[in-house]
Every structure is written in structure tokens, then in C-alpha cells.
Write a protein that holds these residues in place. Structure first.
Motif, PDB file in Angstrom:
ATOM      1  N   ASP A 145       2.032   6.301  -7.088  1.00 40.99           N
ATOM      2  CA  ASP A 145       0.948   7.156  -7.588  1.00 40.99           C
ATOM      3  C   ASP A 145       1.348   8.630  -7.492  1.00 40.99           C
ATOM      4  OD1 ASP A 145      -0.584   4.925  -8.128  1.00 40.99           O
ATOM      5  OD2 ASP A 145      -1.841   5.124  -6.318  1.00 40.99           O
ATOM      6  N   ARG A 146       1.953   9.018  -6.363  1.00 41.59           N
ATOM      7  CA  ARG A 146       2.403  10.410  -6.206  1.00 41.59           C
ATOM      8  C   ARG A 146       3.487  10.748  -7.227  1.00 41.59           C
ATOM      9  NH1 ARG A 146       2.174   8.819  -0.820  1.00 41.59           N
ATOM     10  NH2 ARG A 146       4.450   8.707  -0.692  1.00 41.59           N
TER      11      ARG A 146
ATOM     12  N   LYS B 117       0.832  -1.209   0.000  1.00 37.22           N
ATOM     13  CA  LYS B 117       0.000   0.000   0.000  1.00 37.22           C
ATOM     14  C   LYS B 117       0.867   1.259   0.000  1.00 37.22           C
ATOM     15  CE  LYS B 117      -3.975  -2.017   2.365  1.00 37.22           C
ATOM     16  NZ  LYS B 117      -4.742  -2.042   3.616  1.00 37.22           N
ATOM     17  N   ARG B 118       1.900   1.274   0.857  1.00 41.83           N
ATOM     18  CA  ARG B 118       2.789   2.450   0.922  1.00 41.83           C
ATOM     19  C   ARG B 118       3.510   2.671  -0.401  1.00 41.83           C
ATOM     20  NH1 ARG B 118       3.852   0.248   5.941  1.00 41.83           N
ATOM     21  NH2 ARG B 118       5.820  -0.614   5.247  1.00 41.83           N
TER      22      ARG B 118
ATOM     23  N   ASN C  11       2.611   1.600  -3.424  1.00 39.44           N
ATOM     24  CA  ASN C  11       1.651   1.995  -4.462  1.00 39.44           C
ATOM     25  C   ASN C  11       1.286   3.460  -4.333  1.00 39.44           C
ATOM     26  OD1 ASN C  11       1.561  -0.464  -5.771  1.00 39.44           O
ATOM     27  ND2 ASN C  11      -0.181  -1.208  -4.582  1.00 39.44           N
ATOM     28  N   ALA C  12       1.103   3.946  -3.102  1.00 39.53           N
ATOM     29  CA  ALA C  12       0.795   5.358  -2.890  1.00 39.53           C
ATOM     30  C   ALA C  12       1.972   6.235  -3.335  1.00 39.53           C
ATOM     31  CB  ALA C  12       0.468   5.623  -1.423  1.00 39.53           C
TER      32      ALA C  12
END
Length: 93
Positions: free
Chosen positions: A82-83, A75-76, A78-79
């Protein structure tokens, strides 16, 4: 480390003597014992002495903890990706 992963795969069918688990691995018995010790310290496997042999089994709770950590890391990451993608798109504009 591939032999360490093979060790865990070998335990998927249940507990077994360390000597049997080491047979298909390209390592000495001493090296396999070290791999088992590291995984035992991490809570992924448990060992128990039966007579003259040591049996190894997977610890479900330890594997669940590892799985939870991997999911949180995913999750970290992927975030973060994305940023990064958003920032690169802004630079292109």
C-alpha cells in the motif's frame, strides 16, 4: 517444498505410520524421515513409536502458530505494498 506439503496433506485424515505416508511420495523412506524430522522440530507434527513403526500426526498448536505468523506477514506485506502504491501514485502526479 512440494513433497513436504504432500506429507502434511497425507496427515489431514489423521495419524499414520511413516511407511504408509511415504508410499505416495516420490521420495525414499529416508528422505521422508528427514522431512518429518524437520517438521517435528518446527512443531508441525509429532511422532510416536508403536512397536517397530513410527506414527506421525499433525500438531494443531504448531499449525496455529504457523497460521498466525502467515497472517501477520500478510498484514506487513499488504501495508508495504500500500505504501509503495501511494509513493508511485505521488511520483505520477
Amino acid at each position: 517444498h512440494p513433497p513436504g506439503r504432500l506429507l502434511l496433506v497425507g496427515l489431514e485424515n489423521g495419524a499414520g505410520p511413516l511407511s504408509e505416508l511415504s508410499e505416495p511420495l516420490p521420495l525414499t523412506l529416508m528422505a521422508v524421515q528427514k522431512h518429518v524430522r524437520v517438521r517435528e522440530e518446527a512443531g508441525l507434527v509429532a511422532t510416536q513409536k508403536h512397536g517397530r513403526s513410527r506414527h506421525v500426526r499433525l500438531r494443531a498448536h504448531g499449525l496455529e502458530r504457523a497460521s498466525d505468523w502467515i497472517k501477520q506477514s500478510e498484514k506487513r506485506w499488504n501495508a508495504a505494498f500500500d505504501r509503495l502504491a501511494e509513493a508511485l501514485e505521488e511520483d505520477d502526479a
